[in-house]
Enzyme design. Structure first.
Site, PDB file in Angstrom:
ATOM      1  N   ASP A  44     -42.329  29.443  19.121  1.00  0.00           N
ATOM      2  CA  ASP A  44     -41.748  30.339  18.534  1.00  0.00           C
ATOM      3  C   ASP A  44     -41.812  31.894  19.192  1.00  0.00           C
ATOM      4  O   ASP A  44     -42.720  31.930  19.783  1.00  0.00           O
ATOM      5  CB  ASP A  44     -42.261  30.585  17.121  1.00  0.00           C
ATOM      6  CG  ASP A  44     -41.505  31.310  16.085  1.00  0.00           C
ATOM      7  OD1 ASP A  44     -40.306  31.475  16.262  1.00  0.00           O
ATOM      8  OD2 ASP A  44     -42.240  31.642  14.918  1.00  0.00           O
ATOM      9  N   HIS A  68     -40.465  36.070  18.797  1.00  0.00           N
ATOM     10  CA  HIS A  68     -39.718  37.169  18.300  1.00  0.00           C
ATOM     11  C   HIS A  68     -39.286  38.207  19.249  1.00  0.00           C
ATOM     12  O   HIS A  68     -40.458  38.753  19.792  1.00  0.00           O
ATOM     13  CB  HIS A  68     -40.251  37.785  16.860  1.00  0.00           C
ATOM     14  CG  HIS A  68     -40.491  36.610  16.108  1.00  0.00           C
ATOM     15  ND1 HIS A  68     -41.400  35.759  15.815  1.00  0.00           N
ATOM     16  CD2 HIS A  68     -39.465  36.007  14.924  1.00  0.00           C
ATOM     17  CE1 HIS A  68     -41.241  34.888  14.805  1.00  0.00           C
ATOM     18  NE2 HIS A  68     -40.072  35.118  14.511  1.00  0.00           N
ATOM     19  N   GLN A  80     -44.151  25.360  16.231  1.00  0.00           N
ATOM     20  CA  GLN A  80     -42.934  25.886  16.729  1.00  0.00           C
ATOM     21  C   GLN A  80     -43.295  26.532  18.210  1.00  0.00           C
ATOM     22  O   GLN A  80     -44.422  27.156  18.276  1.00  0.00           O
ATOM     23  CB  GLN A  80     -42.219  26.904  15.884  1.00  0.00           C
ATOM     24  CG  GLN A  80     -42.031  26.739  14.669  1.00  0.00           C
ATOM     25  CD  GLN A  80     -41.562  27.831  13.716  1.00  0.00           C
ATOM     26  OE1 GLN A  80     -41.952  28.537  13.801  1.00  0.00           O
ATOM     27  NE2 GLN A  80     -40.497  27.375  13.022  1.00  0.00           N
ATOM     28  N   LYS A 116     -26.195  34.059  13.632  1.00  0.00           N
ATOM     29  CA  LYS A 116     -27.106  33.171  14.531  1.00  0.00           C
ATOM     30  C   LYS A 116     -26.191  32.384  15.063  1.00  0.00           C
ATOM     31  O   LYS A 116     -25.419  31.932  14.848  1.00  0.00           O
ATOM     32  CB  LYS A 116     -28.150  32.215  13.234  1.00  0.00           C
ATOM     33  CG  LYS A 116     -27.478  31.512  12.644  1.00  0.00           C
ATOM     34  CD  LYS A 116     -28.483  30.443  11.715  1.00  0.00           C
ATOM     35  CE  LYS A 116     -27.843  29.473  10.861  1.00  0.00           C
ATOM     36  NZ  LYS A 116     -28.506  28.483  10.163  1.00  0.00           N
ATOM     37  N   HIS A 159     -35.290  36.146  15.992  1.00  0.00           N
ATOM     38  CA  HIS A 159     -36.169  35.027  16.037  1.00  0.00           C
ATOM     39  C   HIS A 159     -35.301  34.116  16.918  1.00  0.00           C
ATOM     40  O   HIS A 159     -34.229  33.851  16.841  1.00  0.00           O
ATOM     41  CB  HIS A 159     -35.969  34.178  14.574  1.00  0.00           C
ATOM     42  CG  HIS A 159     -36.454  35.137  13.241  1.00  0.00           C
ATOM     43  ND1 HIS A 159     -37.657  35.187  12.827  1.00  0.00           N
ATOM     44  CD2 HIS A 159     -35.577  35.934  12.597  1.00  0.00           C
ATOM     45  CE1 HIS A 159     -37.402  35.764  11.566  1.00  0.00           C
ATOM     46  NE2 HIS A 159     -36.315  36.553  11.686  1.00  0.00           N
ATOM     47  N   CYS A 197     -42.908  34.873  11.636  1.00  0.00           N
ATOM     48  CA  CYS A 197     -42.380  36.026  11.858  1.00  0.00           C
ATOM     49  C   CYS A 197     -43.057  37.233  11.161  1.00  0.00           C
ATOM     50  O   CYS A 197     -43.342  38.111  11.937  1.00  0.00           O
ATOM     51  CB  CYS A 197     -40.885  36.063  11.397  1.00  0.00           C
ATOM     52  SG  CYS A 197     -40.300  34.694  10.328  1.00  0.00           S
ATOM     53  N   ARG A 222     -45.294  23.540   5.834  1.00  0.00           N
ATOM     54  CA  ARG A 222     -44.433  23.440   4.883  1.00  0.00           C
ATOM     55  C   ARG A 222     -44.633  22.217   3.860  1.00  0.00           C
ATOM     56  O   ARG A 222     -44.632  21.044   4.399  1.00  0.00           O
ATOM     57  CB  ARG A 222     -42.968  23.635   5.211  1.00  0.00           C
ATOM     58  CG  ARG A 222     -42.685  24.863   6.182  1.00  0.00           C
ATOM     59  CD  ARG A 222     -41.247  25.031   6.749  1.00  0.00           C
ATOM     60  NE  ARG A 222     -41.346  25.848   7.776  1.00  0.00           N
ATOM     61  CZ  ARG A 222     -40.111  26.524   8.448  1.00  0.00           C
ATOM     62  NH1 ARG A 222     -39.205  25.541   8.216  1.00  0.00           N
ATOM     63  NH2 ARG A 222     -40.235  27.404   9.119  1.00  0.00           N
TER      64      ARG A 222
END
Length: 659
Positions: free
Chosen positions: A406, A408, A404, A488, A534, A357, A386
């Site tokens: 992912d 945004h 991911q 969320k 997200h 992000c 991570r």
RNA sequence: GCCGGUUUAGCACAGUGGUAGUGCAGUCGAUUUGUAAUCGAAAGGUCGGGAGUUCGAAUCUCUCAACCGGCACCA
């Protein structure tokens, strides 16, 4: 409702019939008044929906249901009682062991014990034997209410420090309930069955594990014994069989058998994808990429290593740095015996990105954005690192390096609902394509500690709620479960053997655009903060592939199968024709392999079936003459012959990705 | 990270103080086969790493690591 002259109460039975009883009637007496056999079979009673002891007096009007072994409720009772029996057995066999808590869980129960010497699975035989003895003895459960201080003293004197602590922490208003089973007793909320006899014989201890007292890693480590218990041996056997089946679909096992990927200790928690596994990976990525493109996302790629200054600004450095991989930004020392880096190096640190992000905000922040640019949907197959705790790593499901799907979405407050609706629809389409029909949705609302004004939260929560309602998705609301930076939606899919996986998520973020100073020029010519969403559908590509492997037990749909078809010959007289078939399939875009080895067809069929190849084209002299193939599909013991051209056409059509 | 267990050939496993084994895979040879394992031969190991005890260690002890089952964690 008017009360009758006496102290009678109205008891309503499940069939709707209503009867009058004297106040204080017990569940057992009600059962007995209905029939002797019911009284004999009765295990507990539901009073106004609450499960309760048969021996407890009922003082007011109530609707009740007698619980017998036939009811699902019996499982809960049997398991809870089995936990008590386990605790007694352990204390009989291992004096000095302290008992703590022993609740029921899905499919079974556990009990946590405090003992210097830990238990091992080798103790199970003896413990189970003792449990069976206790059940056989069949002591009645007797419920008692004790004085609080006496109870504390009793357990302290007995050396049961944990139980004493539990009582001390019970609210003052709570009764201290003790359940006795013969000589042995335990603090317990109840309810229990009339006697331990009713636990029956369909139970089994499964595993030992460490568990923290009260789930707190700063507190003592206890030994937990897990068991399972059922109404009869048939149910127990079925459950044990189901466990075995689940083990067979373990993606780590299948991953090795199918030659998809491996792990090794030099890169723990990171996947080495093999050609076959990476084929699945690429197919998944390609599919999602097409879906995202179609849904108006723009794909980007952002750096792996980013200066910690950005992570400081985003807040990740302060909050999550213990899980970040940090790299000193310096050319290493080339002297063999010298230090690799000088101390000075630590003046500048880089970190492998743990999420995408902040980098996406950097892309958004380039140039001036107008309200006309919104919504801007930036997507990335973002590779994140991570530093997960060693004990947390688990095959593809929990890794240190993952990718991911992912994205945004930067939008205006008034666009939240339509973006959320579009996302919900996209997500449902994807899950359906991938074979998951059952999706559970949870909307997490504002927690105590949060950023952003109440008006903003009102708008955001209502926006998401409305989006879910518009999409017609059933959902649950979890107050207080939202992140500090926004509400969320979490999506959970259910797999073929009933397990659930949390994969998709949609999170509103009021925090990051503020911290990283994202803005756009509104219609009014003023600067405004965009709302940031997200969102991910698969979550982690690695993990989702693990879920797919387990869901399909390795038998992936054709479009994902690493090898879609094998052309196998009967004898070498067909080699020339097999080569033609192979080339034609390749031409048609099928991932195909040729097997002309000097082996019996039985051998080849077995090997490719075990290898989970979805389609086997067998060719011998007959097929060579006819220009056909004998098709055998995975999971079927039959085969059928078809003209080559038609067979390829059909296979190619089926091998097309769902989008 | 914590508790417990495990670690022996590419894979699955046996071997509890005295010369490291079995099956499958792989290699070589024979076999040319019609839908879930054809036969045979040779080969393959620093017994997870390190240290210790012992005349002698895969085996006993310590230590480190990885993996497995849980717990804690999961932005």
């Amino acid at each position: 409702m008017g009360q009758t002259a006496t102290n009678d109460i109205q008891i309503t039975l499940p069939d709707g019939a209503s009867r009058e009883y004297a106040a204080g009637v017990t569940g057992f007496e009600i059962a007995e008044s209905i029939s002797k056999s019911l009284a004999k079979a009765a295990l507990a009673i539901r009073v106004n929906g609450e499960l309760s002891d048969l021996s407890l007096p009922i003082t007011g009007d109530a609707s009740v249901a007698i619980v017998t072994r036939k009811d699902e409720d019996a499982l809960e009772l049997i398991r809870h009682d089995a936990a008590h029996v386990l605790a007694e057995a352990v204390q009989n066999l291992f004096p000095g062991t302290q008992v703590t808590i022993g609740p029921t869980i899905e499919n079974g129960f556990y009990y946590d014990f405090a003992r210097n010497e830990p238990f091992s699975t080798e103790d199970f035989e003896a413990i189970e034997k003792e449990m069976r003895k206790i059940v056989e003895r069949g002591a009645a459960f007797e419920r008692e209410v004790w004085d609080r201080d006496e109870a504390i003293k009793y357990f302290k004197d007995k050396g049961e420090a944990y139980k004493a602590e539990l009582i001390e922490d019970l609210p003052e208003t709570e009764e201290i309930k003790i359940y006795r089973q013969g000589e042995w007793l335990d603090l317990c909320r109840g309810p229990h069955m009339p006697s331990v006899k009713q636990v029956g014989t369909a139970f089994k201890l499964l595993k030992v594990a460490g568990a923290y007292w009260r789930g707190d890693s700063d507190k003592a480590m206890l030994t937990r014994i897990y068991g399972t218990a059922w109404r009869d041996d048939k149910e127990l056997k079925a459950y044990l069989h189901q466990l075995e089946e689940a083990e067979k679909r373990d993606h780590r096992k299948l991953g090795q058998e199918m030659d998809l990927f491996h792990f090794q200790q030099e890169a723990q928690g990171s996947v080495f994808w093999h050609p076959k596994g990476f084929t699945i990976y690429n197919q998944m990525e390609g599919y999602i990429r097409r879906r995202l493109q179609d849904a108006g996302y723009k794909e980007i790629k952002t750096p792996q290593l980013i200066d910690n200054k950005l992570w400081e600004k985003s807040g990740h450095w302060g909050k999550y740095r213990e899980n970040m991989f940090v790299v000193p930004d310096e050319v290493p020392n080339t002297e063999e015996d010298g230090p690799v880096v000088s101390d000075k190096a630590f003046e500048k640190l880089m970190a492998l990105k743990p999420m995408n992000c902040p980098a996406h905000v950097q892309v958004f922040n380039q140039g001036i954005k107008s309200y006309r640019d919104l919504p801007l949907r930036l997507a990335e197959f973002g590779c994140c690192h991570r530093n997960e705790a060693h004990g947390a790593l688990h095959g593809l499901m929990r890794v240190r390096q993952f990718t991911q799907d992912d994205a945004h979405i930067f939008c205006r407050e008034d666009q939240i609902t339509e973006e959320a609706v579009a996302f919900c629809e996209l997500l449902q389409n994807v899950y359906r394509d991938l074979g998951f029909e059952d999706v559970a949705v949870a909307l997490s609302l504002r927690p105590e500690m949060r950023v952003g004004s109440d008006e903003l939260w009102d708008k955001a929560e209502e926006g998401l709620r409305e989006a879910l309602q518009q999409t017609g998705l059933e959902f649950r609301e979890d107050p207080g479960e939202g992140a500090f930076y926004g509400p969320k939606i979490d999506y959970q899919i259910r797999d073929a053997i009933g397990r659930t996986w949390q994969c998709g998520t949609l999170q509103l973020d009021f925090n990051l655009p503020e911290r990283l100073d994202a803005n756009y020029i509104g219609q009014d010519g003023e600067k405004h903060r965009p709302v940031m969403l997200h969102r991910a559908i698969l979550g982690s590509l690695e993990r989702f592939i693990g879920v797919m492997i387990e869901n399909y037990a390795g038998k992936l749909p054709l479009w994902l199968a690493p090898t879609q078809c094998v052309v196998a010959t009967i004898t070498e007289t067909a080699d020339g024709y097999a080569e033609e078939v192979y080339e034609a399939l390749k031409e048609a875009g099928i991932r195909v392999e040729l097997d002309t080895r000097n082996e019996k067809i039985n051998y080849k069929v077995r090997e490719h079936s075990v290898g989970k190849v979805p389609a086997l084209f067998v060719v011998g002299e007959r097929e060579a003459q006819e220009g056909s193939v004998a098709i055998r599909r995975l999971g079927s013991k039959k085969q059928h012959v078809e003209k080559l051209e038609r067979a390829i056409e059909e296979l190619a059509a089926e091998a097309k990705p769902p989008f």
